[in-house]
Enzyme design. Structure first.
Site, PDB file in Angstrom:
ATOM      1  N   THR A  21      46.150  40.124  -4.687  1.00 50.51           N
ATOM      2  CA  THR A  21      46.035  40.066  -6.150  1.00 50.51           C
ATOM      3  C   THR A  21      47.327  39.616  -6.806  1.00 50.51           C
ATOM      4  OG1 THR A  21      44.355  41.754  -6.162  1.00 50.51           O
ATOM      5  CG2 THR A  21      45.537  41.460  -8.200  1.00 50.51           C
ATOM      6  N   TYR A  34      38.466  37.999 -10.833  1.00 48.54           N
ATOM      7  CA  TYR A  34      39.492  37.012 -10.487  1.00 48.54           C
ATOM      8  C   TYR A  34      39.353  36.672  -9.016  1.00 48.54           C
ATOM      9  CZ  TYR A  34      41.825  40.854  -8.139  1.00 48.54           C
ATOM     10  OH  TYR A  34      42.103  41.894  -7.292  1.00 48.54           O
ATOM     11  N   SER A  69      43.579  40.617   1.309  1.00 45.54           N
ATOM     12  CA  SER A  69      43.917  41.377   2.518  1.00 45.54           C
ATOM     13  C   SER A  69      42.704  41.993   3.193  1.00 45.54           C
ATOM     14  CB  SER A  69      44.978  42.434   2.214  1.00 45.54           C
ATOM     15  OG  SER A  69      44.483  43.439   1.374  1.00 45.54           O
ATOM     16  N   THR A 102      46.452  44.489  -1.795  1.00 44.18           N
ATOM     17  CA  THR A 102      46.581  45.950  -1.712  1.00 44.18           C
ATOM     18  C   THR A 102      45.499  46.616  -0.866  1.00 44.18           C
ATOM     19  OG1 THR A 102      45.310  46.286  -3.745  1.00 44.18           O
ATOM     20  CG2 THR A 102      47.704  46.090  -3.969  1.00 44.18           C
ATOM     21  N   ASP A 103      44.388  45.926  -0.614  1.00 47.99           N
ATOM     22  CA  ASP A 103      43.282  46.575   0.099  1.00 47.99           C
ATOM     23  C   ASP A 103      43.715  47.125   1.462  1.00 47.99           C
ATOM     24  OD1 ASP A 103      41.726  45.828  -2.023  1.00 47.99           O
ATOM     25  OD2 ASP A 103      40.410  44.483  -0.898  1.00 47.99           O
ATOM     26  N   LYS A 175      46.154  53.980  -0.095  1.00 50.17           N
ATOM     27  CA  LYS A 175      45.712  53.496  -1.401  1.00 50.17           C
ATOM     28  C   LYS A 175      44.915  54.605  -2.068  1.00 50.17           C
ATOM     29  CE  LYS A 175      44.062  49.538  -3.888  1.00 50.17           C
ATOM     30  NZ  LYS A 175      43.373  48.257  -3.925  1.00 50.17           N
ATOM     31  N   GLU A 296      38.121  73.816  15.576  1.00 56.05           N
ATOM     32  CA  GLU A 296      36.814  74.257  16.100  1.00 56.05           C
ATOM     33  C   GLU A 296      36.398  73.480  17.345  1.00 56.05           C
ATOM     34  OE1 GLU A 296      33.635  74.961  13.060  1.00 56.05           O
ATOM     35  OE2 GLU A 296      35.206  74.323  11.672  1.00 56.05           O
TER      36      GLU A 296
HETATM   37  N1  GLU Z   1      41.076  42.392  -2.301  1.00 56.76           N
HETATM   38  C1  GLU Z   1      42.294  41.718  -2.531  1.00 56.76           C
HETATM   39  C2  GLU Z   1      43.355  42.001  -1.480  1.00 56.76           C
HETATM   40  O1  GLU Z   1      43.499  43.072  -0.942  1.00 56.76           O
HETATM   41  C3  GLU Z   1      42.841  42.045  -3.849  1.00 56.76           C
HETATM   42  C4  GLU Z   1      43.247  43.472  -4.005  1.00 56.76           C
HETATM   43  C5  GLU Z   1      44.692  43.577  -4.371  1.00 56.76           C
HETATM   44  O2  GLU Z   1      45.529  42.879  -3.847  1.00 56.76           O
HETATM   45  O3  GLU Z   1      44.954  44.416  -5.218  1.00 56.76           O
HETATM   46  O4  GLU Z   1      44.094  41.095  -1.224  1.00 56.76           O
END
Ligand code: GLU
Length: 340
Positions: A21, A34, A69, A102-103, A175, A296
């Site tokens: 992103t 986007y 990602s 970020t994924d 995350k 357990e």
């Molecule tokens: N799904 C995309 C990725 O992980 C965008 C999410 C992001 O970067 O915040 O690259």
């Protein structure tokens, strides 16, 4: 490779761009939709205040990948890690910043934490809003990452992630929001520190083994062992476990309920998998807090391993690297979970 700024005696921070992103673009500055990974790093860097950057670092940049990602694979981790190790050996490079979606940033971060071999700072960074957004968070996060990477305080701290003014260890990051800009939390103890007024403030150290202390070497690895993550819930069936084994998994990380528990049917399938040589790690669908042994389930009797403080996704990486290093004894794999 592109040279962006030359600031004389400032540390050379090398930026490896992978997409995400932070490199996202939209036709609207306010809509939530986007495309990730559209803008090249040279353009992203133009959004930074050059004279401010020059106070901290000389930048070089390279587009190593250009993906969201969610599309990164273990082969991409190998590619990134090998390139990072190559750069870290260069005496003209002082630190590395990796821009990333970020994924799955936490997975790349953990992989690098265990496979890069240097005290030089390596900092991952991303954004929740695309570069074309009103109040895009990428430029500030990236600026913080450059400052953090250029700081002598960051040496020897292992792979770091900075996001929304926080500093996190790659060993302990998850995350925590699919949409909000404060999107990362430590899964266990706490932030390593904060960025404030262009200075990192470190509050604690990471005592888990990492980087120079890690035993894992992927320099001759071209693919990693197949390890699947399965998710537990009320009424889960054995089918997912059986399918994973049938499809060639060498390891199963089972994100069970509560303290890494599963129902009797799943347990039977996991015992069978373990007896056939597939390594089984119990972990929890609860991200925060440890999944210890001696709950357990009689782990020793069945040859199971537990993840302790690792998220399922970090556990998978440790298991993949352990198996890749030829470690198949459950007790030895258990030791890996405890030391990293
Ligand atoms: N799904 C995309 C990725 O992980 C965008 C999410 C992001 O970067 O915040 O690259």
């Amino acid at each position: 490779m592109a040279s962006f700024l030359s600031a004389g005696d400032k540390p050379v921070v090398y930026i490896l761009a992978t997409g995400g992103t932070i490199a996202g673009a939209s036709s609207s500055s306010t809509a939530s939709s986007y495309d990730a990974g559209k803008v090249l790093i040279e353009t992203i860097l133009q959004a930074l205040p050059k004279d401010e950057v020059a106070k901290y670092a000389t930048l070089k940049s390279e587009q190593v990948l250009q993906k969201g990602s969610q599309n990164l694979t273990p082969s991409d981790w190998l590619k990134i890690s090998k390139r990072v190790n190559e750069l870290l050996k260069d005496k003209n490079i002082d630190a590395i910043v990796i821009t990333h979606g970020t994924d799955t940033i936490e997975e790349s971060a953990m992989f690098l934490q265990l496979t890069t071999k240097s005290d030089k700072p390596v900092v991952l960074v991303g954004a929740m809003r695309p570069s074309t957004s009103l109040s895009a968070d990428g430029p500030k996060n990236l600026f913080d990452a450059i400052v953090l990477a250029s700081s002598p305080l960051s040496k020897g701290k292992g792979v770091l992630l900075t996001f929304n003014g926080n500093i996190l260890s790659a060993s302990d990051v998850t995350k925590s929001s699919p949409v909000h800009i404060d999107a990362f939390k430590p899964a266990n103890i706490g932030y390593l520190g904060y960025m404030w007024n262009n200075t990192p403030y470190f509050l604690r150290d990471n005592l888990q083994r990492h980087t120079t202390q890690s035993q894992f070497d992927i320099s001759n690895t071209s693919s990693l062992p197949q390890v699947e993550i399965l998710y537990g819930y009320a009424g889960s069936s054995a089918k997912a476990v059986e399918d994973a084994v049938k499809n060639g998994a060498k390891g199963i990380v089972y994100a069970g309920v509560g303290n890494g528990n599963f129902n009797d049917e799943v347990q039977k399938a996991l015992i069978k998998a373990s007896q056939s040589g597939v390594k089984v790690v119990r972990t929890s669908r609860i991200i925060y807090g440890p999944t210890p042994q001696w709950g357990e389930v009689d782990d020793e009797k069945y040859g199971f391993i537990t993840s302790w403080w690792h998220t399922p996704q970090a556990t998978r990486i440790i298991l993949m690297l352990g198996l890749n290093a030829g470690i198949t004894d459950s007790k030895e794999l258990q030791k890996l979970m405890l030391s990293y």
